[in-house]
Design an enzyme around this catalytic site. Structure first.
Site, mmCIF file in Angstrom:
data_model
loop_
_atom_site.group_PDB
_atom_site.id
_atom_site.type_symbol
_atom_site.label_atom_id
_atom_site.label_comp_id
_atom_site.label_asym_id
_atom_site.label_seq_id
_atom_site.Cartn_x
_atom_site.Cartn_y
_atom_site.Cartn_z
ATOM 1 N N ARG A 178 42.388 48.022 47.652
ATOM 2 C CA ARG A 178 41.183 47.392 48.204
ATOM 3 C C ARG A 178 41.118 47.597 49.719
ATOM 4 O O ARG A 178 40.753 46.695 50.467
ATOM 5 C CB ARG A 178 41.119 45.900 47.859
ATOM 6 C CG ARG A 178 41.174 45.593 46.376
ATOM 7 C CD ARG A 178 39.996 46.220 45.607
ATOM 8 N NE ARG A 178 40.146 45.979 44.187
ATOM 9 C CZ ARG A 178 40.721 46.852 43.347
ATOM 10 N NH1 ARG A 178 41.174 48.005 43.806
ATOM 11 N NH2 ARG A 178 40.829 46.586 42.070
ATOM 12 N N SER A 276 35.372 39.107 42.193
ATOM 13 C CA SER A 276 36.737 38.632 42.429
ATOM 14 C C SER A 276 36.894 38.263 43.903
ATOM 15 O O SER A 276 36.699 39.109 44.779
ATOM 16 C CB SER A 276 37.749 39.721 42.048
ATOM 17 O OG SER A 276 37.646 40.029 40.678
ATOM 18 N N GLU A 376 39.052 39.016 49.226
ATOM 19 C CA GLU A 376 38.483 40.359 49.177
ATOM 20 C C GLU A 376 37.218 40.478 50.023
ATOM 21 O O GLU A 376 37.044 41.463 50.724
ATOM 22 C CB GLU A 376 38.175 40.755 47.734
ATOM 23 C CG GLU A 376 39.378 41.216 46.935
ATOM 24 C CD GLU A 376 38.990 41.978 45.688
ATOM 25 O OE1 GLU A 376 37.884 42.569 45.668
ATOM 26 O OE2 GLU A 376 39.778 41.982 44.722
#
Length: 380
Positions: A178, A276, A376
């Site tokens: 990520r 998420s 995130e």
């Protein structure tokens, strides 16, 4: 370049948070970014910045794609660049695979579906991920055993410092979990004639940060032949067992991924969310063994580098957060990894409420397991 003033950003962030942009530019072609670069150059001249010095943070533009990975904590005073560059095409094909390209403003899921309709498999595990094609490399999106870097070929971008075009390969994008070069700010560079410029291949290859500086315009993907299914995740294994289909084609995997994601994740058009909210943390085998001794059911996956990835959603659920709320921000009852906006319209959750809930969850998980969860989404 048309600069819109006092624009509502609520329709442009999937959390549905109320906020306004003081100024917004809709980027529909790469040339629009050249005008932005000229504007930034004029601002640098006003405050006597060298072309190689970083633009002051308050002058850095905010790049907005699908708004699916952002939490707005107030009105945005930065210039907002709404990326809307369209386009899909097959660049080339040979016996080894397909090279395909998409504009940064294309919706990611629609692009994945289109590739399958054309008979070009390889992105099916990444179905139904929200956001745009241009945002996908920034986050190095991934799901069900496939990450963007596994199918990435190259991308085009515009350097907002110089107005020059860039073409980056996978190595220059410095992909991680990520993560990418687009999430890190560049260092301050000495203004010495004859040295490497901020756009030089040498500095890019060294993984120099491009956040606030480079804006992606087009992305290319390499889909190899022969196609091989990626089926290692438990959710897909269950789909095979339930359906009795043990040799699925790419379209079948696409449909399974869509079905699984729809069961687990709320539709942002119905319940505001950013998908998420926390990254799955990685720990050493020793740390994992210690947690397993206390929590034998913890969901964990071995990684190629020897570390162990833990399911952040499981950790949050084990701490009792599923279905809980603070103000109008809540934890989705079906998936503890997803924070949601329980309000609507003017009564939606604020960015402050979302982050207060997120920090409470982080504290709870750390106190119980000694693990720090990392969000995130980008918090603005």
């Amino acid at each position: 370049m048309l600069v819109e003033k006092n624009v509502s950003l609520q329709p442009y962030n999937t959390f549905g948070i109320v906020a306004r942009a003081h100024a917004l530019v809709r980027v529909r072609q790469p040339d629009d970014l050249l005008a932005v670069a000229e504007l930034l150059a004029a601002q640098r001249r006003q405050i006597a910045l060298s072309p190689r010095q970083r633009v002051a943070p308050e002058l850095e533009p905010l790049v907005l794609g699908g708004g699916s990975n952002i939490v707005l904590t107030g009105d945005v005073r930065k210039l907002v660049l709404k990326i809307e560059i369209p386009g899909r095409r097959l660049v080339s094909e040979d016996e080894h695979g397909y090279l395909i390209e998409a504009g940064a403003g294309e919706k990611w899921h629609d692009f994945v579906a289109w590739t399958l309709e054309q008979g070009w498999p390889g992105l099916e595990n990444l179905a139904l991920i929200p956001g745009t094609v241009g945002a996908a490399p920034v986050q190095n999106i991934g799901a069900y055993g496939v990450e963007l870097q596994d199918r990435f070929h190259s991308l085009d971008a515009i350097d907002l410092w110089t107005g020059q075009p860039l073409r980056l390969n996978a190595s220059q994008c410095a992909f991680g979990y990520r993560d990418s070069v687009f999430k890190h700010h560049p260092p301050h560079l000495p203004d010495v004639a004859g040295r490497d410029s901020p756009s030089s291949p040498t500095l890019l290859a060294a993984g120099m940060g491009l956040a606030g500086r480079a804006v992606i315009t087009r992305v290319r993907f390499w889909l190899p032949k022969p196609w091989k299914p990626v089926l290692g995740y438990a959710d897909l294994e269950r789909q095979m067992q339930t359906s009795g289909i043990h040799q699925p084609d790419a379209r079948q995997i696409f449909d399974w991924v869509v079905e699984v994601r729809q069961q687990k994740l709320p539709n942002p058009q119905e319940i505001g969310n950013a998908g998420s909210f926390f990254k799955n943390p990685t720990v050493s085998p020793e740390q994992c063994d210690d947690i397993i001794a206390r929590e034998p059911r913890i969901v964990h996956y071995p990684m190629p580098d020897g570390s162990i990835k833990l399911a952040a959603g499981w950790l949050i659920d084990a701490c009792g957060w599923k279905g809980k709320s603070m103000g109008q921000a809540g934890v989705y009852p079906r998936q503890a990894l997803v924070l949601v906006n329980l309000g609507k319209g003017e009564h939606s959750a604020t960015g402050g409420e979302v982050m207060t809930l997120a920090k409470a969850i982080q504290t709870s998980v750390y106190e119980r397991y000694g693990i720090r969860l990392e969000p995130e989404p980008v918090v603005v």
